[in-house]
Design an enzyme around this catalytic site. Structure first.
Site, PDB file in Angstrom:
ATOM      1  N   TYR A   1      37.519  37.532  48.252  1.00 34.80           N
ATOM      2  CA  TYR A   1      36.740  38.107  47.145  1.00 34.80           C
ATOM      3  C   TYR A   1      35.578  38.922  47.719  1.00 34.80           C
ATOM      4  O   TYR A   1      34.551  38.363  48.144  1.00 34.80           O
ATOM      5  CB  TYR A   1      36.204  37.023  46.193  1.00 34.80           C
ATOM      6  CG  TYR A   1      37.291  36.213  45.482  1.00 34.80           C
ATOM      7  CD1 TYR A   1      38.607  36.672  45.399  1.00 34.80           C
ATOM      8  CD2 TYR A   1      36.994  34.992  44.882  1.00 34.80           C
ATOM      9  CE1 TYR A   1      39.595  35.929  44.757  1.00 34.80           C
ATOM     10  CE2 TYR A   1      37.975  34.251  44.227  1.00 34.80           C
ATOM     11  CZ  TYR A   1      39.271  34.724  44.180  1.00 34.80           C
ATOM     12  OH  TYR A   1      40.239  33.985  43.538  1.00 34.80           O
TER      13      TYR A   1
ATOM     14  N   LYS B   1      36.440  40.940  23.006  1.00 38.01           N
ATOM     15  CA  LYS B   1      35.339  41.911  23.011  1.00 38.01           C
ATOM     16  C   LYS B   1      35.802  43.363  23.023  1.00 38.01           C
ATOM     17  O   LYS B   1      34.997  44.263  22.882  1.00 38.01           O
ATOM     18  CB  LYS B   1      34.403  41.651  24.186  1.00 38.01           C
ATOM     19  CG  LYS B   1      34.963  41.880  25.568  1.00 38.01           C
ATOM     20  CD  LYS B   1      33.865  41.585  26.584  1.00 38.01           C
ATOM     21  CE  LYS B   1      34.410  41.546  27.986  1.00 38.01           C
ATOM     22  NZ  LYS B   1      33.352  41.200  28.940  1.00 38.01           N
TER      23      LYS B   1
END
Ligand SMILES: NC(=O)c1ccc[n+]([C@@H]2O[C@H](COP(=O)([O-])OP(=O)(O)OC[C@H]3O[C@@H](n4cnc5c(N)ncnc54)[C@H](OP(=O)(O)O)[C@@H]3O)[C@@H](O)[C@H]2O)c1
Length: 307
Positions: A57, A212
């Site tokens: 990551y 959203k």
């Protein structure tokens, strides 16, 4: 917060865990470091005690930020990191060989500023390394005290069975959400039968299940939502319909992020739901899922929605 017992270790793990792929920046858009450190501290305030990360990551960035955030509070969290997906420039390669795992753990320990990782997970299968070599290497790291428990992620059922035949595997991590239910066929029943803990990722569908979006957003080509989560493909006829259904649901069942997390959390065998969060607000909104339960009737209605 609620806690579930990880049978093989005896740890009581928060039912919502903190996911940190977004901390890496490259695949999710940058967030200032202080906000990410603050998100970790907010997770602790909310009773979250499991944090999931990986060296890949942001090429070590996510682990470094966790190391900074946990400098004076290492014991507040079970740290779960991974091995086997090795970054090389912009490319990654799969490597679960003994030599690579032994190199990777030392890098993770340094970045995380700790002398041990609680849960060390094979990130993805490596078709070029016999699983017996991998599991023996992990067991040796356990004996050396560098890791406490072993987990696997994204393995198919056969590889999972072969891993368990070699050593005690405490957890399985895989994608599980209202939009991705394939693991219900073989993996979840195996995990349950063998008293392993299931760690769910992508329960928010990379954010889409929070409701959203009104339109399918366009992300950069290297953004995780462009290459990892297929629900963001605007060419997929279903995508816009899905958003409309979620918007309809939003008016009746609030808040949707918690609905999505609870649908996963309440499934049998699920130890914890790893929710990716980029700031304090998202941590608090997601941790709130543990405060209430979906009724069986709500669960059933969600499942016939054809998202
Ligand atoms: N083992 C594996 O191969 C693997 C694969 C994927 C993930 N994981 C792990 O699982 C974790 C969770 O998966 P994920 O991060 O990919 O996806 P996710 O949890 O489904 O979605 C996370 C994203 O949703 C948005 N979000 C989160 N909470 C929100 C809220 N309350 N309201 C609105 N938006 C919200 C944020 O992105 P925006 O703010 O940009 O919208 C966040 O980055 C990862 O962080 C990682 O630790 C593991």
């Amino acid at each position: 917060m609620k806690y579930n017992r990880m049978v093989q270790t005896g740890w009581d793990v928060s039912v919502i865990a903190l996911g940190t792929w977004v901390f890496g920046g490259t695949n999710w858009g940058e967030t200032p470091q202080r906000e990410l450190v603050d998100a970790v501290h907010a997770a602790q305030d909310q009773g979250i005690n499991l944090i999931d990360t990986a060296p890949v990551y942001g090429n070590g960035k996510a682990e470094k930020i966790i190391g900074i955030a946990l400098k004076k509070r290492r014991d507040a969290f079970y740290i779960a990191t991974k091995c086997g997906l090795v970054g090389k420039g912009k490319q990654t390669r799969h490597d679960l060989s003994r030599a690579s795992i032994f190199r990777e753990i030392d890098g993770s320990l340094e970045r995380l500023r700790t002398d041990h990782v609680d849960l060390y997970q094979c990130h993805w299968p490596d078709p070029d390394t016999p699983i017996e070599e991998t599991m023996t290497a992990l067991r040796d790291l356990q004996k050396a005290g560098k890791i406490r428990a072993i987990g696997v992620s994204n393995f198919d059922a056969d590889l999972l069975k072969r891993s368990c035949a070699r050593t005690a595997v405490a957890t399985y991590q895989g994608q599980y959400s209202l939009l991705a239910r394939a693991l219900e066929n073989e993996i979840l029943p195996f995990v349950q039968k063998n008293e392993m803990g299931f760690l769910a990722y992508g329960a928010l569908g990379g954010g889409i299940l929070t409701g959203k979006y009104r339109q399918i957003p366009r992300f950069a080509a290297n953004d995780a939502r462009s290459f990892f989560y297929p629900f963001y493909q605007s060419e997929d006829q279903k995508s816009q319909k899905r958003l409309e259904r979620l918007a309809g649901l939003k008016d009746r069942l609030q808040p949707l992020n918690q609905v999505a997390l609870n649908w996963v959390r309440q499934k049998p065998g699920v130890l914890s739901v790893i929710a990716g969060c980029r700031n304090r607000q998202q941590v608090r909104q997601n941790a709130g899922a543990a405060d209430w339960d979906l009724t069986p009737d709500q669960t059933q209605k969600l499942e016939v929605l054809d998202l």
